[in-house]
Design an enzyme around this catalytic site. Structure first.
Site, PDB file in Angstrom:
ATOM      1  CE  LYS A 242      -4.016  -1.761   2.554  1.00  0.00           C
ATOM      2  NZ  LYS A 242      -5.033  -1.567   1.511  1.00  0.00           N
ATOM      3  NE  ARG A 316     -10.774  -9.325  -2.965  1.00  0.00           N
ATOM      4  CZ  ARG A 316     -11.058  -8.398  -3.879  1.00  0.00           C
ATOM      5  NH1 ARG A 316     -11.329  -8.757  -5.116  1.00  0.00           N
ATOM      6  NH2 ARG A 316     -11.097  -7.128  -3.551  1.00  0.00           N
TER       7      ARG A 316
HETATM    8  N1  BES Z   1      -8.366  -3.753   3.794  1.00  0.00           N
HETATM    9  C1  BES Z   1      -8.455  -3.275   2.463  1.00  0.00           C
HETATM   10  C2  BES Z   1      -9.750  -2.488   2.194  1.00  0.00           C
HETATM   11  C3  BES Z   1      -9.922  -1.195   2.926  1.00  0.00           C
HETATM   12  C4  BES Z   1      -9.553  -0.020   2.334  1.00  0.00           C
HETATM   13  C5  BES Z   1     -10.525  -1.152   4.141  1.00  0.00           C
HETATM   14  C6  BES Z   1      -9.741   1.181   2.990  1.00  0.00           C
HETATM   15  C7  BES Z   1     -10.715   0.038   4.805  1.00  0.00           C
HETATM   16  C8  BES Z   1     -10.335   1.197   4.225  1.00  0.00           C
HETATM   17  C9  BES Z   1      -8.406  -4.433   1.480  1.00  0.00           C
HETATM   18  O1  BES Z   1      -7.663  -5.524   1.868  1.00  0.00           O
HETATM   19  C10 BES Z   1      -7.801  -3.899   0.219  1.00  0.00           C
HETATM   20  O2  BES Z   1      -6.680  -3.483   0.271  1.00  0.00           O
HETATM   21  N2  BES Z   1      -8.547  -3.901  -0.846  1.00  0.00           N
HETATM   22  C11 BES Z   1      -8.096  -3.377  -2.082  1.00  0.00           C
HETATM   23  C12 BES Z   1      -8.600  -4.277  -3.187  1.00  0.00           C
HETATM   24  C13 BES Z   1      -7.962  -4.004  -4.502  1.00  0.00           C
HETATM   25  C14 BES Z   1      -6.521  -4.420  -4.479  1.00  0.00           C
HETATM   26  C15 BES Z   1      -8.722  -4.777  -5.555  1.00  0.00           C
HETATM   27  C16 BES Z   1      -8.688  -1.969  -2.234  1.00  0.00           C
HETATM   28  O3  BES Z   1      -9.809  -1.740  -1.796  1.00  0.00           O
HETATM   29  O4  BES Z   1      -7.983  -1.099  -2.743  1.00  0.00           O
HETATM   30 ZN    ZN Z   2      -5.588  -5.324   1.408  1.00  0.00          ZN
END
Ligand code: BES
Ligand code: ZN
Ligand code: ZN
Length: 466
Positions: A242, A316
């Protein structure tokens, strides 16, 4: 803060009075001079008159919760030891306002502010067994919401999978629940390669938590409910790391799992004739030489193969195996709900205050939305469709862990999970994406900055109405 019920007015340091917008009935001149209008989050303290006036825009439950929370925050800036309030109806909304509005997370401050214990007296028309029950239930639910807030707010260095499992063990002991803590050996033996991969680079071993509540004595369970929670004690994104700004607050990626623990902490106090299973996949998503990679192909417990295209879509992967575990281990499931901070897309789509409700059973989904609203949470449905489903196709495996389109990310994540729901359970399953409301960046309503405990009140309200 101690909440008490009374049937007569008690002389206290201050009386809290909720004032509806444009319906100021007492001390009109003084309040007018102070520009008090009765809007949400407005409050005026008149110590000489021993009155604390708070705005209450409407008469709905949430206006009451917000008004009472506003009063509590004001009271906490004073030296008062007691307060009185007259409750006309909706006792539980008042209790939510007091208990949830009073929450702070100060454990990590080196100097603690002095807290003056306050006795709050709530005048109700009568105190019978129903009122007493409503009172005790609401307090118990709020305590669990606040426990979840504490868990989620705790930094990842002090809250990793083994700690989460210890909390589960304690919750089980206190509430007479069955408790299984399964470790990575179990995951290996049971081919849970999807969940296993996510935790591989962490120095903390993953844990699969399974708590069970069965009604006591002669009460026969009329329904079996399975609650599954995403318990990412930290989500760095893994190798698909991230960006720095997006990593801050990812201690909150355990919110779904913590909500499940919170629900299990309250369920026995409600004496409902239902069997409830709480399953949490507790995992830390990190980087390192042993990290799982984009391009890897994982095999989940049900034999499906998953092409990893982004290691940040890890929730997921954990939930996929948890869903399989639940359906293999528990037969005749009536309802299966999963709670997860699954996608940023859900926050973009419906805003940070609202959970996204997905699944195949629209009438069940709308029941969840209603339960949310009755309990003080916000939720809305996001519908699956055949076109988005196709975007999860993989050239080399059964499915890809991210969609080929950048649109509709909350729904494609939900549709990914659908691949791990058995045909017989399709209509019993609902996915609840709490990514928005689980963690509060900037205080709203009766939620201070930090974890909100989203999911707990929604689920309990739903279970009460089964
Ligand atoms: N934990 C995150 C989602 C999230 C984002 C929760 C902001 C709370 C606040 C999840 O694991 C994630 O990183 N999802 C990605 C998916 C993408 C790579 C398809 C996202 O939402 O960017
Ligand atoms: Zn994630
Ligand atoms: Zn995540």
């Amino acid at each position: 803060m101690n909440l008490n019920l009374t049937i007569k007015k008690i002389d206290t340091d201050v009386e809290i009075v909720l004032i509806k917008k444009k319906k100021i009935k007492e001390n009109k001149e003084v309040l007018k001079n102070l520009n008090f209008k009765g809007n949400d989050e407005e409050c005026v303290l008149l110590p000489g008159l021993k009155k604390l006036y708070v705005g209450c825009e409407n008469s709905d439950h949430d206006s009451i919760r917000i008004a009472v929370a506003t009063a509590v925050k004001k009271l906490n800036t004073t030296q008062f030891k007691s307060a009185y309030i007259k409750v006309k109806s909706n006792l539980n909304a008042y209790i939510d306002g007091f208990e949830l509005g009073n929450y702070t997370f100060t454990k990590y401050k080196s100097k603690q502010d002095e807290i003056i214990e306050k006795n709050i007296y709530m005048e109700v028309e009568k105190i019978d067994t129903n009122i007493q029950k409503e009172f005790e239930e609401s307090v118990s639910i709020c305590n669990s919401v606040n426990m979840v807030r504490d868990f989620v707010n705790t930094p990842p260095e002090d809250f990793y999978p083994a700690i989460m499992a210890n909390h589960a063990v304690n919750i089980a002991k206190e509430n007479n629940l069955e408790c299984k803590i399964l470790d990575e050996d179990y995951l290996i033996e049971n081919n849970m390669g999807s969940m296993l991969a996510v935790g591989r680079a962490s120095r903390h071993r993953s844990k699969l938590i399974h708590l069970t509540y069965k009604p006591s004595g002669k009460v026969k369970a009329t329904a079996k409910i399975v609650l599954i929670g995403k318990g990412l004690t930290y989500d760095s994104g893994g190798l698909s790391l991230k960006p720095a700004d997006f990593m801050v607050s990812m201690k909150s990626d355990k919110s779904g799992g913590c909500a499940v623990l919170g629900i299990m902490n309250t369920i026995s106090s409600l004496n409902l004739p239902i069997e409830v299973h709480g399953i949490v996949g507790a995992v830390e998503n990190m980087i390192g030489g042993d990290a799982y990679k984009p391009d890897d192909v994982l095999t989940a417990r049900n034999g499906k193969t998953i092409e990893v295209k982004n290691t940040d879509a890890e929730g997921r992967l954990v939930l996929a195996d948890c869903l399989c575990y639940a359906q293999d281990e528990i037969d005749n499931i009536d309802y299966m709900l999963d709670f997860a901070t699954l996608t940023g897309a859900c926050v973009v789509g419906v805003g940070q205050y609202t959970s996204g409700i997905m699944g195949n059973n629209h009438s069940l989904m709308s029941k969840i939305v209603k339960s949310a609203s009755k309990s003080g949470e916000l939720a809305t449905t996001l519908p699956f469709n055949r076109y988005l489903k196709k975007t999860l196709k993989s050239e080399i495996a059964d499915i890809s862990n991210i969609a080929s389109t950048r649109y509709g990310g909350a729904i494609t994540a939900g549709m990914f999970l659908d691949n791990f729901v058995k045909d017989k359970n399709k209509d019993k399953w609902v996915h609840i994406d709490i990514a928005g409301p689980a963690f509060v960046e900037s205080a709203w309503g009766y939620n201070p900055h930090g974890a909100s405990g989203a999911g707990v009140r929604l689920a309990i309200e739903f279970m009460k109405n089964i």
